[in-house]
Design a protein around this motif. Sequence first.
Motif, mmCIF file in Angstrom:
data_model
loop_
_atom_site.group_PDB
_atom_site.id
_atom_site.type_symbol
_atom_site.label_atom_id
_atom_site.label_comp_id
_atom_site.label_asym_id
_atom_site.label_seq_id
_atom_site.Cartn_x
_atom_site.Cartn_y
_atom_site.Cartn_z
ATOM 1 N N LYS A 600 0.868 -1.175 0.000
ATOM 2 C CA LYS A 600 0.000 0.000 0.000
ATOM 3 C C LYS A 600 0.901 1.220 0.000
ATOM 4 C CE LYS A 600 -3.641 2.440 2.523
ATOM 5 N NZ LYS A 600 -4.510 2.473 3.728
ATOM 6 N N TRP A 601 0.584 2.196 -0.889
ATOM 7 C CA TRP A 601 1.437 3.361 -1.048
ATOM 8 C C TRP A 601 0.658 4.634 -0.781
ATOM 9 C CZ3 TRP A 601 6.595 4.265 -2.813
ATOM 10 C CH2 TRP A 601 7.378 3.102 -2.848
ATOM 11 N N ASP A 602 1.364 5.624 -0.228
ATOM 12 C CA ASP A 602 0.775 6.939 0.022
ATOM 13 C C ASP A 602 1.791 7.987 -0.429
ATOM 14 O OD1 ASP A 602 -0.313 9.298 0.894
ATOM 15 O OD2 ASP A 602 -0.795 8.591 2.911
ATOM 16 N N PRO A 603 1.485 8.780 -1.481
ATOM 17 C CA PRO A 603 2.464 9.761 -1.993
ATOM 18 C C PRO A 603 2.800 10.854 -1.003
ATOM 19 C CG PRO A 603 0.305 10.051 -3.019
ATOM 20 C CD PRO A 603 0.241 8.778 -2.238
ATOM 21 N N TYR A 636 -2.555 0.779 -4.326
ATOM 22 C CA TYR A 636 -2.118 -0.572 -3.984
ATOM 23 C C TYR A 636 -1.391 -1.139 -5.205
ATOM 24 C CZ TYR A 636 -5.186 -0.236 0.050
ATOM 25 O OH TYR A 636 -5.771 0.171 1.221
ATOM 26 N N ARG A 637 -0.258 -1.735 -4.968
ATOM 27 C CA ARG A 637 0.490 -2.248 -6.102
ATOM 28 C C ARG A 637 1.179 -3.564 -5.749
ATOM 29 N NH1 ARG A 637 5.683 1.786 -6.840
ATOM 30 N NH2 ARG A 637 7.033 0.847 -5.263
ATOM 31 N N VAL A 653 -3.187 -2.764 -8.455
ATOM 32 C CA VAL A 653 -4.180 -3.775 -8.103
ATOM 33 C C VAL A 653 -5.290 -3.095 -7.305
ATOM 34 C CG1 VAL A 653 -3.052 -4.435 -5.931
ATOM 35 C CG2 VAL A 653 -4.531 -6.083 -7.113
ATOM 36 N N HIS A 654 -6.517 -3.557 -7.488
ATOM 37 C CA HIS A 654 -7.644 -3.035 -6.717
ATOM 38 C C HIS A 654 -7.721 -3.749 -5.372
ATOM 39 C CE1 HIS A 654 -9.431 -0.535 -9.851
ATOM 40 N NE2 HIS A 654 -9.055 -1.470 -10.697
ATOM 41 N N TYR A 655 -7.828 -2.968 -4.325
ATOM 42 C CA TYR A 655 -7.841 -3.531 -2.971
ATOM 43 C C TYR A 655 -8.978 -4.520 -2.786
ATOM 44 C CZ TYR A 655 -8.354 -3.729 2.107
ATOM 45 O OH TYR A 655 -8.482 -4.165 3.401
#
Length: 667
Positions: A600-603, A636-637, A653-655
């Motif tokens: 899970k990523w948060d810029p 999400y990747r 990818v979709h959570y």
Amino acid sequence: MRQKTSLFNKGIFVQDLRSVGWIGIVYFLLLVAVGPLQILLNVEHYHKTIMQSKISNEVSLPEFLGSAEAYTILTCILPVALAILLFRYLHTKLAGDYIHSLPIKRNALFHQRMLTGIGILVLPLFLNALIMLGVGQGYHLGEAYSMKSVGLWLITVLLFNLLVFTGSIFVAMFTGMSLLQGVFTYIMFVFPVGILMLSLQYADLFLFGFSSFLVRDSYTSTLFPGLRMAHSSAAPLSIIEWSVYIVLIITFYVVALFLYKRRKTETATQAIVVKPLRPVFKYGVTACFMLTGGIYFGDFQKMGWIIFGFIVGSLIGYSIATMILEKTWRILYKWKGYIGFAIVASISLLLLNMDIFGYENNVPQDSEVKRVYVSSEIPEIDRILATDEELEEQVKRGEISPGEVEMYYRKNFFTDRTNIHNVTTFQKEIVKDKNELELIPEKENNMVVFVYELKNGDKEVRKYNLPPHKYDNLYKPIVESDEYKKNLYNALRINENQIDRIVLSSGIGFDDKQEVLTDQSQMKDLLRAVKQDIKDQKYKEIQKGTNTFVDIELIQGKNEPLIDSVPSTFNQTMKWLKDHQIYKEIVPMASDFDYVVVQKWDPTVSEGEVASTDKITDKDKINQLIKLASNAGYEYRMEFHSKSGHSIYETGVHYEDLPNDIKKQLN
């Protein structure tokens, strides 16, 4: 005899050369350093680049003529310094009294000094152009250094030099201080861009549906001469731009002469010498500081902080402007004007917030719309609305490629009357929910952009941030329409009889997993299967974004290839691939990977990653994740770590599609 003497004064000319002639020498040396010298130091690279590139026969300003940024910096500094030094005597009472006591008329003195300054700017440019022409011809650097190309460079740079020089002298007539002449010169050229940016920022804050991103880039470079000059090598000035700049130069010259002949020598050392402009200066500075303060504190997205920014910014601006005009910091008794300004500013901002022009509620009538663009991404308005001829010109200039034209600038438009009606109905519902939607922050994939091109030639642009799934019932008929799918997939727009070959490859890296089809019958059968799957796609599948399971590259002669990503849900396509023993040759398998990591990523976080799973090595689960790979967002990747060289392939990818045990590790 006196008349002849007054037209040209040799003594003043010699004195001017002694005092400012060094600027011409410095300018010449700097021009040589950023132009001919750089060419000589990199002549082999330039020669190779030019010989390998297909340079247009049309006259242009190639990058080989040196650094556009360096020329722009020189143009922004040296003409201003020259103007300040040439008319320094206007800002010193003793020097002004002495010069104006000489037996030479004011208009003749003005013309002589202007021509001296122009000569100091022209001569270095002309000599530099001769050197560039000699180097270019001597080293056979081709059309880039022809007489026409170098000549166009010369008159373009000269135009901007004269604009800045005459503009600075124009400013000198309004102030009695040399320092302020320089400051006001830059303010004058930057002000249109600055005030536009501030205005657009406030329109973002107060007008529902407005987006500054959609309009600001179109005007910034044209309003700010420095940026326009820096871009002139990629996009030469148009006839209109040449005309506007020449008119500005003449206007600066004529108005400066008019004011110079009427200027009083005792105004030296005064900040603003034209009394009617003093309140304009005072309240203009106050307004700019007020708007800047509001934007600064407006990042908190709360009206209270914005108002606080207004008050703080306006107080600082009013204080600075008053101190400059009064030439003292003792200004506590000068606050009556601020109260009046505060009242006017409050009324203006209240009217803006009330939307008295009806911007927010304006949705075009179906009958008025020629075509409408709908997207979840912010487009380049000028390019998506450009005509075919304008796009061809941009392709010729190298600003965009033919592939980009097809991929970005001729897609996402609706002309079908049913779709236009569905789009306007969709927007009307959004406008009704203004109070709710205004509070939604902008995030990736939660925006919708409408660009209407009306039959009368006007355009209307709106951008909204939407909550997920709230308007699915309105957006569904648009997304499921043939027109939308044709915009989304190249396969629906291509002429299957003109395809030379189709390259099938893995959607997750692996250059070696590839199959090339050249048989016309096979290609047509595959395309029919792909087209049928596209037509059968439903709203939810399309909204999830394109799965990166298999990439299909459609190649037509020398044209740029058109690529479609095909999801695993395209049953007929997958069946065709299996029937022709191609499926296993191109589709990634669990056996190709050591392990997979889901993240899970948060810029907004410095490292980006905020949660990650353990290494997933179970082959069944890896096969499951392969089918979920998507290019729709990267909140999400997945990272697929391959066995061959341990390369890493990243996909989105979709959570909601992830298995529950993986979701638990990400929470």
